[in-house]
Design a protein around this motif. Structure first.
Motif, PDB file in Angstrom:
ATOM      1  N   UNK A 196      48.438 -17.479  -6.511  1.00  0.00           N
ATOM      2  CA  UNK A 196      48.011 -16.239  -5.868  1.00  0.00           C
ATOM      3  C   UNK A 196      47.250 -16.547  -4.584  1.00  0.00           C
ATOM      4  N   UNK A 197      47.603 -15.852  -3.519  1.00  0.00           N
ATOM      5  CA  UNK A 197      46.878 -15.910  -2.259  1.00  0.00           C
ATOM      6  C   UNK A 197      46.712 -14.477  -1.773  1.00  0.00           C
ATOM      7  N   UNK A 198      45.459 -14.038  -1.612  1.00  0.00           N
ATOM      8  CA  UNK A 198      45.212 -12.639  -1.271  1.00  0.00           C
ATOM      9  C   UNK A 198      44.026 -12.537  -0.320  1.00  0.00           C
ATOM     10  N   UNK A 199      44.165 -11.670   0.672  1.00  0.00           N
ATOM     11  CA  UNK A 199      43.104 -11.390   1.631  1.00  0.00           C
ATOM     12  C   UNK A 199      42.880  -9.883   1.690  1.00  0.00           C
ATOM     13  N   UNK A 200      41.623  -9.473   1.503  1.00  0.00           N
ATOM     14  CA  UNK A 200      41.244  -8.068   1.590  1.00  0.00           C
ATOM     15  C   UNK A 200      40.214  -7.889   2.688  1.00  0.00           C
ATOM     16  N   UNK A 201      40.391  -6.858   3.515  1.00  0.00           N
ATOM     17  CA  UNK A 201      39.439  -6.570   4.575  1.00  0.00           C
ATOM     18  C   UNK A 201      39.314  -5.059   4.705  1.00  0.00           C
ATOM     19  N   UNK A 202      38.063  -4.567   4.774  1.00  0.00           N
ATOM     20  CA  UNK A 202      37.832  -3.139   4.919  1.00  0.00           C
ATOM     21  C   UNK A 202      36.613  -2.917   5.796  1.00  0.00           C
ATOM     22  N   UNK A 203      36.774  -2.095   6.813  1.00  0.00           N
ATOM     23  CA  UNK A 203      35.693  -1.778   7.733  1.00  0.00           C
ATOM     24  C   UNK A 203      35.356  -0.297   7.588  1.00  0.00           C
ATOM     25  N   UNK A 204      34.062   0.036   7.640  1.00  0.00           N
ATOM     26  CA  UNK A 204      33.658   1.420   7.448  1.00  0.00           C
ATOM     27  C   UNK A 204      32.529   1.831   8.373  1.00  0.00           C
ATOM     28  N   UNK A 205      32.505   3.124   8.723  1.00  0.00           N
ATOM     29  CA  UNK A 205      31.416   3.716   9.510  1.00  0.00           C
ATOM     30  C   UNK A 205      30.759   4.793   8.661  1.00  0.00           C
ATOM     31  N   UNK A 206      29.471   4.658   8.434  1.00  0.00           N
ATOM     32  CA  UNK A 206      28.741   5.509   7.502  1.00  0.00           C
ATOM     33  C   UNK A 206      28.725   6.964   7.961  1.00  0.00           C
ATOM     34  N   UNK A 207      28.777   7.864   6.972  1.00  0.00           N
ATOM     35  CA  UNK A 207      28.748   9.295   7.216  1.00  0.00           C
ATOM     36  C   UNK A 207      27.364   9.828   6.851  1.00  0.00           C
ATOM     37  N   UNK A 208      26.576  10.207   7.864  1.00  0.00           N
ATOM     38  CA  UNK A 208      25.290  10.894   7.674  1.00  0.00           C
ATOM     39  C   UNK A 208      24.361  10.204   6.668  1.00  0.00           C
ATOM     40  N   UNK A 209      24.214   8.890   6.787  1.00  0.00           N
ATOM     41  CA  UNK A 209      23.304   8.113   5.950  1.00  0.00           C
ATOM     42  C   UNK A 209      23.552   8.319   4.444  1.00  0.00           C
ATOM     43  N   UNK A 210      24.821   8.524   4.072  1.00  0.00           N
ATOM     44  CA  UNK A 210      25.205   8.693   2.673  1.00  0.00           C
ATOM     45  C   UNK A 210      25.881   7.427   2.188  1.00  0.00           C
ATOM     46  N   UNK A 211      26.439   7.469   0.981  1.00  0.00           N
ATOM     47  CA  UNK A 211      27.229   6.350   0.458  1.00  0.00           C
ATOM     48  C   UNK A 211      28.690   6.421   0.889  1.00  0.00           C
ATOM     49  N   UNK A 239      29.701  -8.009   6.522  1.00  0.00           N
ATOM     50  CA  UNK A 239      28.868  -7.689   7.688  1.00  0.00           C
ATOM     51  C   UNK A 239      28.295  -6.293   7.535  1.00  0.00           C
ATOM     52  N   UNK A 240      27.050  -6.146   7.954  1.00  0.00           N
ATOM     53  CA  UNK A 240      26.401  -4.836   7.942  1.00  0.00           C
ATOM     54  C   UNK A 240      25.426  -4.744   9.100  1.00  0.00           C
ATOM     55  N   UNK A 241      25.522  -3.671   9.872  1.00  0.00           N
ATOM     56  CA  UNK A 241      24.563  -3.404  10.931  1.00  0.00           C
ATOM     57  C   UNK A 241      24.517  -1.911  11.189  1.00  0.00           C
ATOM     58  N   UNK A 242      23.336  -1.336  10.972  1.00  0.00           N
ATOM     59  CA  UNK A 242      23.126   0.099  11.137  1.00  0.00           C
ATOM     60  C   UNK A 242      24.134   0.862  10.279  1.00  0.00           C
ATOM     61  N   UNK A 243      25.060   1.613  10.878  1.00  0.00           N
ATOM     62  CA  UNK A 243      25.995   2.425  10.092  1.00  0.00           C
ATOM     63  C   UNK A 243      27.379   1.803   9.971  1.00  0.00           C
ATOM     64  N   UNK A 244      27.510   0.509  10.297  1.00  0.00           N
ATOM     65  CA  UNK A 244      28.807  -0.180  10.225  1.00  0.00           C
ATOM     66  C   UNK A 244      28.777  -1.209   9.102  1.00  0.00           C
ATOM     67  N   UNK A 245      29.836  -1.234   8.298  1.00  0.00           N
ATOM     68  CA  UNK A 245      29.996  -2.241   7.254  1.00  0.00           C
ATOM     69  C   UNK A 245      31.409  -2.810   7.331  1.00  0.00           C
ATOM     70  N   UNK A 246      31.523  -4.117   7.112  1.00  0.00           N
ATOM     71  CA  UNK A 246      32.834  -4.788   7.172  1.00  0.00           C
ATOM     72  C   UNK A 246      32.855  -5.861   6.090  1.00  0.00           C
TER      73      UNK A 246
END
Length: 312
Positions: free
Chosen positions: A103-118, A71-78
């Motif tokens: 093997x059974x594995x689930x990865x989840x990471x949510x992020x809020x962008x810092x000043x339009x950087x990477x 998921x991506x919207x504005x400065x949020x990525x998940x």
């Protein structure tokens, strides 16, 4: 250990350099995007009684599922990823069918962008376990009931693992560097990790604290607190051939922080057509709570692949 860790970091750096040399891709649209694949690899070897060259008839199969939901919207990525692998093999001269992969594995990471950087403020969660029981195999002598003489051997198996034994749950805040869905690194210096097992394995007579995945005698969980680094890089080697790399590092502050746990998976996918593909998978794991050494598996095969439809 340090040499191996350095080699893995060099490999990942090289991947990023190669990736950076590729043409810039268009920015992905906002919203949910889902994609994945299901593949079935199968191989067989058969010999009749007259075959003189040696060999044992056997067959093996491996089922793999990968699904990404991002998921991506504005400065949020998940970003979310589900990995599931299961493989079996059976040889003619073996009593039991054996697992080649589980093997059974689930990865989840949510992020809020810092000043339009990477860079993003992030929080991640990782869960790992297996589907079915695991065994250790051995041979025992078969005795004649009358004379007591050894008349042969019989294969037996002893259960050592099963679903949620062990299981791993990691979570923590950190900083995510993300170029796009194919290249990212997450650094989480305050990561909590819970290892859970069936206490039947830690309650056997003579059990020593820590022998079973680091869990103490009679207990079913182990808590750790440390630092985690996870990285993902996927790029195209040549037309229809991609190289995917997944690296996870973890150091426990509370005990032997110098013993870094390593989990690296390299996956080369070669597309033949829309339904046929070939792949080579190399996974290397170092976890001194499980075994004092590297666990390595390799899977090479050709099989059927079905692409799962995405979400827009």
């Amino acid at each position: 250990m340090k040499k191996v860790l350095f080699s893995l970091l060099v490999l990942f750096t090289a991947n990023q350099v190669i990736y950076a040399q590729e043409e810039e891709k268009e920015e992905r649209p906002d919203g949910w995007i889902g994609s994945g694949s299901v593949s079935l690899l199968f191989n067989q070897a058969a010999f009749n009684n007259e075959w003189q060259g040696g060999g044992t008839s056997n067959y093996a199969g491996n089922l793999n599922l990968t699904y990404d939901l991002n998921y991506k919207k504005e400065d949020i990525t998940w970003d979310n990823r589900l990995l599931a692998d299961y493989g079996l093999t059976k040889s003619k001269d073996q009593e039991f069918t054996r697992k080649t992969n589980d093997r059974l594995e689930l990865n989840s990471i949510v992020g809020k962008q810092v000043n339009e950087s990477n860079w993003y403020y992030s929080f991640f969660l990782n869960f790992k376990t297996q589907f079915s029981k695991g065994y250790e195999y051995s041979d025992v002598d078969v005795l004649d009931p009358i004379s007591g003489d050894v008349i042969g051997q019989e294969e037996i198996r002893t259960e050592t693992t099963h679903f949620l034994s062990p299981g791993y749950l990691q979570a923590g805040p950190g900083m995510l560097w993300k170029k796009d869905d194919n290249l990212s690194v997450n650094i989480a210096p305050a990561t909590a990790r819970l290892i859970f097992v069936d206490d039947a394995f830690t309650s056997t007579p003579g059990y020593t604290d820590g022998d079973y995945y680091g869990v103490d005698q009679g207990e079913s969980t182990r808590f750790e607190f440390g630092a985690s680094i996870s990285a993902y890089a996927k790029f195209k080697l040549v037309e229809n051939v991609t190289f995917e790399n997944i690296l996870s590092l973890y150091a426990n502050y509370l005990e032997d922080p110098q013993n870094v746990d390593i989990d690296y998976t390299g996956n080369i996918n070669m597309k033949i057509n829309d339904f046929l593909s070939a792949s080579f998978i190399l996974q290397a794991i170092y976890d001194d709570n499980a075994v004092k050494g590297f666990q390595v598996r390799e899977v090479l095969g050709v099989g059927l692949t079905y692409k799962l439809r995405g979400i827009n």
